[in-house]
Design an enzyme around this catalytic site. Structure first.
Site, PDB file in Angstrom:
ATOM      1  CE  LYS A 286      -3.792   0.487   0.062  1.00  0.00           C
ATOM      2  NZ  LYS A 286      -4.787   0.483   1.135  1.00  0.00           N
ATOM      3  CD  GLU A 293      -7.141   8.553   2.080  1.00  0.00           C
ATOM      4  OE1 GLU A 293      -8.024   7.792   2.495  1.00  0.00           O
ATOM      5  OE2 GLU A 293      -5.924   8.266   2.107  1.00  0.00           O
ATOM      6  CE1 TYR A 320     -18.401  40.581  23.459  1.00  0.00           C
ATOM      7  CE2 TYR A 320     -19.383  40.545  25.652  1.00  0.00           C
ATOM      8  CZ  TYR A 320     -18.502  40.022  24.721  1.00  0.00           C
ATOM      9  OH  TYR A 320     -17.738  38.939  25.045  1.00  0.00           O
TER      10      TYR A 320
HETATM   11  N1  ARG Z   1     -13.249  37.858  26.207  1.00  0.00           N
HETATM   12  C1  ARG Z   1     -14.299  38.666  25.702  1.00  0.00           C
HETATM   13  C2  ARG Z   1     -14.674  38.213  24.287  1.00  0.00           C
HETATM   14  O1  ARG Z   1     -13.895  37.657  23.666  1.00  0.00           O
HETATM   15  C3  ARG Z   1     -13.890  40.102  25.628  1.00  0.00           C
HETATM   16  C4  ARG Z   1     -15.011  41.079  25.707  1.00  0.00           C
HETATM   17  C5  ARG Z   1     -15.651  40.953  27.020  1.00  0.00           C
HETATM   18  N2  ARG Z   1     -16.568  41.984  27.329  1.00  0.00           N
HETATM   19  C6  ARG Z   1     -17.406  41.902  28.351  1.00  0.00           C
HETATM   20  N3  ARG Z   1     -18.135  42.921  28.629  1.00  0.00           N
HETATM   21  N4  ARG Z   1     -17.517  40.802  29.059  1.00  0.00           N
HETATM   22  O2  ARG Z   1     -15.775  38.434  23.823  1.00  0.00           O
END
Ligand code: ARG
Length: 463
Positions: A286, A293, A320
């Site tokens: 082989k 792959e 956020y």
């Molecule tokens: N370690 C966090 C991330 O990557 C950074 C930002 C955090 N901000 C907060 N308000 N907890 O998203």
């Protein structure tokens, strides 16, 4: 190192250890240390130039940050899980080095939300440029291989059934087209990433009179984000990079699938270099194409990386949310996988041997010139559908008798249609079939050579 939380003021209880471990990203976001420090230095220069912190403090902060970079690069920095992420690890170490009184000024007019958005954009810019040069390496390997084999005819397939003869170089250049589009896509993604988010604060902007343009200029960004809420909650650049990465892997995977097939005894179109194959622990004969792959296999994980972040982001309210910390592992995994795959493919392509004779012989079999014969009947006045039917009947006849087109005498041809003349015999070679596809984008040597010239100019002359 102090493990006191930079946000500890309003808390009366210690964070549960489980929570510390669960929420920490330091295990993976330490990769962003350089971008974090670079961003902090630019921010600090700007705070000082705007008179928000004094220049003596700024100098100390900057030397402290540089010392931290050195500690990290020498492997002397102790990353702390209770300090959660790279931003707080660095800030806390800065306090240790220069005292909290001065270190504490760095985070003026900044939030970790715009800080991480900045770090990621800087990181994307660096990484995309690295992937672009790897892609270019592979494109050039394919162009060289096409150039060296531009007279080789192979069977072309549809449904993995023999279809029409093509030039092997034409087949390789099809991948050059795909990888060229990938390159273009990365350039578009690069432009998306090239916008500076610092100054967006946590979500609303900042009340300090900072100079965002100065930070953008120092860090080499082309523009400023225009909406603070979008800036801290946007991960489009990461998603686009994941998509670009997934498509590169998908193209690689299709090519790898072909390499696996082509290097089998049954196809025998190419021979992969021994140095790029592995053996079997039980079957002495082989020689396995593990690399193609594995790349084919790794395509799955990168598609998974893309889907994972799309799903993470899909219902997040502005701005956020901690969910967004989940952007990093898929991104890093994608970048590692794409870079590793591209880096190994270029030398693999350069070192493979093309089995010209085997391909050429196979191109003559399987009635691959049937369309030529039908086209010939059309030129002699038959409607295409009728010509198709006649040649179909001839194929059925040959199959029954165990013949190839070439085994048929002129009388045999004549029995199927009066439209045949002796010229039909000259239509049976795969090379002639290739030569006849002399249309822009077609597989005739003349066309392929023109494309090769264009691609060489595009990829080999530039920088
Ligand atoms: N370690 C966090 C991330 O990557 C950074 C930002 C955090 N901000 C907060 N308000 N907890 O998203």
């Amino acid at each position: 190192m102090s493990t006191q939380k930079p946000w500890g003021g309003r808390f009366s209880e210690r964070t549960d250890k489980l929570v510390e471990e669960f929420t920490a990203s330091i295990g993976f976001d330490q990769r962003l240390y350089n971008e974090d420090i670079q961003g902090s230095i630019a921010h600090c220069h700007m705070l000082s130039s705007c008179g928000i912190i004094d220049s003596g403090d700024a100098d100390q902060i900057i030397s402290g940050l540089q010392a931290i970079r050195e500690e990290i690069e020498k492997g002397e920095f102790v990353f702390s899980v209770p300090l959660e992420d790279i931003h707080m690890n660095i800030e806390s170490r800065l306090s240790d080095l220069i005292g909290a009184g001065i270190a504490g000024k760095l985070h003026t007019a900044r939030s970790r939300n715009d800080q991480v958005a900045l770090d990621i954009r800087l990181y994307l810019k660096k990484e995309i440029s690295g992937i672009k040069s790897l892609l270019k390496g592979l494109i050039n390997a394919l162009i060289t291989q096409a150039e060296d084999t531009k007279d080789v005819v192979m069977p072309g397939f549809t449904h993995l059934q023999q279809a029409q003869p093509v030039l092997f170089a034409h087949h390789l250049l099809a991948y050059v087209e795909m990888f060229s589009r990938d390159y273009q896509r990365l350039e578009d993604t690069e432009k998306q990433a090239d916008i500076m988010p610092l100054g967006s604060g946590a979500l609303a902007g900042t009340s300090f009179s900072i100079d965002r343009q100065m930070v953008a200029d120092e860090l080499g960004f082309a523009g400023l984000t225009a909406n603070s809420m979008d800036a801290v909650s946007d991960r489009d650049g990461v998603i686009e990079t994941l998509f670009s990465g997934a498509l590169i892997m998908l193209h690689l995977s299709r090519f790898c699938e072909e390499l696996v097939l082509w290097s089998s005894v049954q196809f025998n179109f190419i021979t992969l270099a021994d140095s790029f194959c592995t053996g079997s622990s039980i079957m002495p004969q082989k020689k396995n194409p593990d690399v193609p792959e594995l790349i084919r296999g790794k395509c799955g994980r990168v598609i998974g990386d893309l889907v994972s972040l799309l799903i993470t982001m899909k219902s997040l309210p502005l701005a956020y949310n901690k969910d967004m910390q989940e952007d990093k592992e898929p991104l890093f995994d994608c970048l590692d996988t794409v870079k590793g795959s591209l880096a190994i493919m270029a030398p693999l392509v350069r070192s493979m041997t093309v089995n010209r004779q085997s391909m050429a012989t196979q191109a003559e079999y399987g009635f691959s010139t049937a369309t030529e014969i039908a086209d010939y009947l059309v030129r002699r006045g038959l409607p295409f559908r009728q010509a198709h039917e006649i040649v179909g009947n001839i194929v059925a006849y040959c199959l029954e008798k165990g013949l190839q087109f070439k085994d048929m005498s002129f009388d045999d041809w004549k029995r199927f249609s009066d439209y045949f003349d002796e010229q039909v015999i000259s239509l049976l070679s795969a090379e002639d079939a290739v030569r006849s596809k002399n249309i822009y984008g077609g597989t005739a040597t003349q066309q392929v050579v023109q494309q090769l010239d264009r691609l060489k100019r595009q990829w080999q002359d530039a920088d």
